[in-house]
Design a protein around this motif. Structure first.
Motif, PDB file in Angstrom:
ATOM      1  N   PHE A 116       0.853  -1.361  -0.090  1.00 40.84           N
ATOM      2  CA  PHE A 116      -0.111   0.180   0.049  1.00 40.84           C
ATOM      3  C   PHE A 116       0.826   1.524   0.046  1.00 40.84           C
ATOM      4  N   PRO A 117       1.574   1.433   1.077  1.00 42.19           N
ATOM      5  CA  PRO A 117       2.421   2.812   0.866  1.00 42.19           C
ATOM      6  C   PRO A 117       3.189   3.005  -0.447  1.00 42.19           C
ATOM      7  N   TRP A 170       0.432   3.840  -2.899  1.00 36.45           N
ATOM      8  CA  TRP A 170      -0.185   5.298  -2.625  1.00 36.45           C
ATOM      9  C   TRP A 170       0.895   6.366  -2.988  1.00 36.45           C
ATOM     10  N   MET A 171       2.304   6.104  -2.722  1.00 42.18           N
ATOM     11  CA  MET A 171       3.271   7.172  -3.153  1.00 42.18           C
ATOM     12  C   MET A 171       3.300   7.161  -4.739  1.00 42.18           C
ATOM     13  N   PHE A 213      -0.018   9.278  -5.589  1.00 46.23           N
ATOM     14  CA  PHE A 213      -0.241  10.744  -5.173  1.00 46.23           C
ATOM     15  C   PHE A 213       0.862  11.443  -5.871  1.00 46.23           C
ATOM     16  N   PHE A 271      -6.688  15.432  -1.285  1.00 50.72           N
ATOM     17  CA  PHE A 271      -7.086  15.765   0.148  1.00 50.72           C
ATOM     18  C   PHE A 271      -8.626  15.747   0.190  1.00 50.72           C
ATOM     19  N   VAL A 276      -8.747  10.022  -2.742  1.00 51.36           N
ATOM     20  CA  VAL A 276      -7.733   9.617  -1.859  1.00 51.36           C
ATOM     21  C   VAL A 276      -6.690   8.490  -2.250  1.00 51.36           C
ATOM     22  N   VAL A 277      -7.487   7.494  -2.328  1.00 51.54           N
ATOM     23  CA  VAL A 277      -6.515   5.998  -2.697  1.00 51.54           C
ATOM     24  C   VAL A 277      -6.648   5.435  -3.924  1.00 51.54           C
ATOM     25  N   PHE A 300      10.367  18.122   1.876  1.00 56.82           N
ATOM     26  CA  PHE A 300       9.227  18.144   2.638  1.00 56.82           C
ATOM     27  C   PHE A 300       8.775  19.396   3.749  1.00 56.82           C
ATOM     28  N   TRP A 323       1.395  18.124  -1.657  1.00 59.77           N
ATOM     29  CA  TRP A 323       1.830  16.773  -1.407  1.00 59.77           C
ATOM     30  C   TRP A 323       2.489  16.324  -3.054  1.00 59.77           C
ATOM     31  N   VAL A 354       6.149  16.553  -3.530  1.00 59.94           N
ATOM     32  CA  VAL A 354       6.966  15.571  -2.539  1.00 59.94           C
ATOM     33  C   VAL A 354       6.770  14.067  -2.960  1.00 59.94           C
ATOM     34  N   GLN A 414       8.468   9.328   5.542  1.00 58.10           N
ATOM     35  CA  GLN A 414       7.726  10.469   5.012  1.00 58.10           C
ATOM     36  C   GLN A 414       6.287  10.005   4.401  1.00 58.10           C
ATOM     37  N   LEU A 415       6.190   8.658   4.196  1.00 54.67           N
ATOM     38  CA  LEU A 415       4.859   8.196   3.638  1.00 54.67           C
ATOM     39  C   LEU A 415       4.051   7.828   4.758  1.00 54.67           C
ATOM     40  N   LYS A 417       2.533  11.031   6.072  1.00 53.02           N
ATOM     41  CA  LYS A 417       1.449  11.321   5.415  1.00 53.02           C
ATOM     42  C   LYS A 417       0.266  10.492   5.909  1.00 53.02           C
ATOM     43  N   ILE A 418       0.455   9.387   6.348  1.00 56.46           N
ATOM     44  CA  ILE A 418      -0.689   8.159   6.601  1.00 56.46           C
ATOM     45  C   ILE A 418      -1.240   8.867   7.794  1.00 56.46           C
ATOM     46  N   TYR A 454      -5.599  15.044   6.290  1.00 57.11           N
ATOM     47  CA  TYR A 454      -5.677  14.461   5.440  1.00 57.11           C
ATOM     48  C   TYR A 454      -5.256  12.948   5.130  1.00 57.11           C
ATOM     49  N   VAL A 489      -8.712   9.702   7.520  1.00 49.50           N
ATOM     50  CA  VAL A 489      -9.867   9.464   6.460  1.00 49.50           C
ATOM     51  C   VAL A 489     -10.639   8.401   6.572  1.00 49.50           C
ATOM     52  N   TRP A 502       6.957  -2.710  11.255  1.00 44.43           N
ATOM     53  CA  TRP A 502       6.248  -3.107  10.042  1.00 44.43           C
ATOM     54  C   TRP A 502       7.502  -3.161   8.874  1.00 44.43           C
TER      55      TRP A 502
END
Lengths: 292, 294
Positions: free
Chosen positions: A40-41, A44-45, A48, A57, A61-62, A249, A256, A259, B122-123, B126-127, B132, B137, B168
């Protein structure tokens, strides 16, 4: 190797033969959930990094980006200076790999192929490097580099990184060099080669597989290193990617997209190498841990 | 080959680059750190010898509060050993049994290890973002508005929130080591167990786990020493804050060095870390050796 494939076959056969039970479904579900948590991370990176704020925002979102916003990448490069940081990281990583390779191959040759008293003690001495934390070196290196006017330079990171990669380099090289038959040394010696000739013409060419393992391991270490990089190279011109991303950052608190683009740029080389060499990377981590 | 003076000199030349790097960057600095740790020094004036006063101050000073940092690191070591490692072992056991898509699972689980901790940090920042971030969310979407938190800004939650990404990220690393170990269990042992009518659970408990004990030992050592040394993720996520709630020895050391210019005290922490790492490595070795006899 054959044992691995055999057990695998046995495993497959039983999984296929047995009935699907509740516990098996449960186990599989947990494995899938953990898989998603691991992906996921990164997913997501990447998504976005291609979105604008309204999507990130709230609207979306995902999900996948509605419209690919490549300008985030140009912004990360132009105003975020990611190109500079990328080049710095690259120069430092390549130099570190070269120094580590040459120094550890030479030292390993002296400790495994040449006969002398104390070579095993010497090997143990180098293996201390596997347990010494980098914290031990921070203050003294900072002071010495500062006095020599070397803070904020490539050397300030290349030398410490090489030194801390050395123990692992020697460990991996020792494994590979042990597989080269000693007859080759003798044959070369009879043909009139000296120790340098044997090393350069016989051993070094046969060490190519070790080069990639040591190279990958060292690359990952210095590409991601933060502590030395933060302390020794804080000026923009010599920042590496981890430090650069940190600074970016701060600049883009409320935006975002760029970044995300910067994070993706910093991660992509590692992920690409991993996609093509996953087995080899995993093996180098196993080798490092099991013998260390 | 003759052992002439030239031969010896060549040996020395072969060792020279490695020896130079190793002594200059690893060995000499340990000595220097020890020396600085016995001095009061701000990096500019001549160091003033104060014997062990830094060490005493480290454990008694309320403004440095090293014990809190150490406690946080040990707490991380505890979670790492008793949550992260068992979970990694469970994953490794299930994967090594030969499940469909074994290689894919393995490769994806290991992936976070390779990604820069700054990127991971950084991720997660943001999580965790209170406005946001995906976490809040998602909670809002599930109608759990009241569960939403300022995860990294709350003194009581920050430490736990910072531990989650650390634990993790390295599950995959330990899993890989254990997986390799389990694959190395000789098939004869397994078969013998199966002939005796062992269930999967018994097979794992009496044959596989004892066989991979050396690897478990390495994992525990890495987990504990890694927790003591932890820096990257904490630095990116909280810098030791809010109000020092997530301080660990490494962040404390950086703060003392660069915010308060206390080079002597910073070195004292470095020396303490070296000692603690070696101490715990020895302790864990002893525990594992003892169990072998029983």
């Amino acid at each position: 190797m054959s044992t691995v494939s055999e057990t695998r076959k046995v495993g497959r056969a039983t999984t296929a033969g047995n009935k699907i039970t509740v516990s098996k479904v449960l186990i599989f579900t947990v494995l899938i959930i953990w898989l998603l948590i691991c992906i996921f991370p990164v997913y997501w990176m990447i998504t976005f990094s291609l979105k604008d704020n309204t999507e990130i925002f709230g609207e979306n979102v995902v999900g996948l980006p509605h419209k690919m916003l490549w300008s985030n990448y140009t912004e990360a490069m132009n105003t975020g200076h990611m190109d500079v940081y990328f080049l710095n990281s690259f120069i430092i990583a390549v130099s570190t790999i070269l120094i580590t390779l040459v120094a550890s191959a030479m030292a390993t040759y002296a400790m495994t192929r040449l006969v002398w008293k104390g070579r095993e003690t010497m090997n143990k001495f180098f293996m201390l490097g596997l347990t010494i934390p980098i914290h031990a070196a921070i203050v003294p290196l900072y002071v010495v580099l500062g006095r020599a006017g070397l803070l904020n330079s490539y050397v300030a990171l290349i030398i410490p990184y090489s030194a801390f990669s050395l123990a692992m380099g020697i460990l991996i090289c020792t494994g590979f060099m042990g597989d080269i038959p000693y007859d080759l040394d003798e044959a070369a010696f009879l043909d009139g080669c000296g120790v340098w000739g044997i090393f350069g013409r016989v051993i070094a060419p046969l060490m190519v597989p070790a080069i990639s393992t040591v190279g990958i391991y060292t690359f990952l270490q210095c590409w991601n290193e933060l502590m030395f990089a933060t302390i020794f190279n804080s000026r923009e011109a010599y920042r590496t990617l981890p430090v650069g991303v940190q600074e970016l950052f701060g600049q883009y608190q409320t935006k975002w997209g760029p970044v995300g683009a910067a994070l993706t740029i910093a991660t992509l080389p590692t992920l690409l190498v991993y996609v093509f060499l996953s087995k080899r990377i995993q093996d180098s981590f196993i080798a490092g841990a099991v013998k260390g | 080959m003759k052992k002439t003076l030239g031969y010896r000199f060549n040996i020395f030349l072969f060792l020279l680059p490695a020896l130079f790097l190793f002594i200059a960057v690893l060995i000499a600095p340990i000595g220097m750190s020890l020396f600085y740790s016995l001095h009061n020094w701000n990096g500019l004036k001549t160091p003033e010898f104060i014997a062990f006063k830094n060490y005493v101050e480290l454990f008694t000073s309320g403004s440095i509060n090293f014990t809190r940092a150490l406690k946080n690191a040990l707490l991380l070591a505890f979670f790492s050993t008793f949550i992260q490692l068992p979970f990694a072992l469970w994953l490794a056991l299930k994967l090594a049994k030969g499940i469909r898509g074994e290689r894919v699972f393995l490769s994806v689980y290991f992936m976070p290890v390779l990604i820069s901790t700054v990127v991971i940090g950084q991720l997660w920042l943001k999580i965790y973002n209170p406005d946001y971030g995906v976490l809040n969310v998602a909670l809002r979407a599930l109608g759990l508005e009241s569960w939403c938190q300022i995860w990294l800004g709350d003194r009581n939650l920050a430490l736990g929130a910072a531990f989650v990404p650390i634990l993790w990220q390295y599950v995959g690393y330990h899993m890989l080591l254990m997986y390799a170990g389990i694959k190395g269990v000789p098939p004869e042992l397994r078969e013998a167990g199966m002939l005796d009518g062992c269930t999967d659970g018994q097979l794992n408990r009496y044959i596989v786990i004892p066989y991979i004990k050396p690897i478990l030992r390495v994992s525990v050592i890495f987990a504990v020493t890694g927790s003591l040394k932890s820096f990257d993720l904490i630095w990116v996520l909280t810098k030791g804050g809010p109000v020092h709630a997530t301080e660990v020895p490494s962040t404390l050391m950086i703060n003392l060095l660069f915010l308060r210019n206390r080079y002597g005290m910073g070195s004292t922490i470095a020396v303490m870390l070296i000692i603690l790492c070696f101490f715990f490595a020895l302790l864990i070795n002893m525990v594992f050796r003892k169990e072998k006899v029983v």
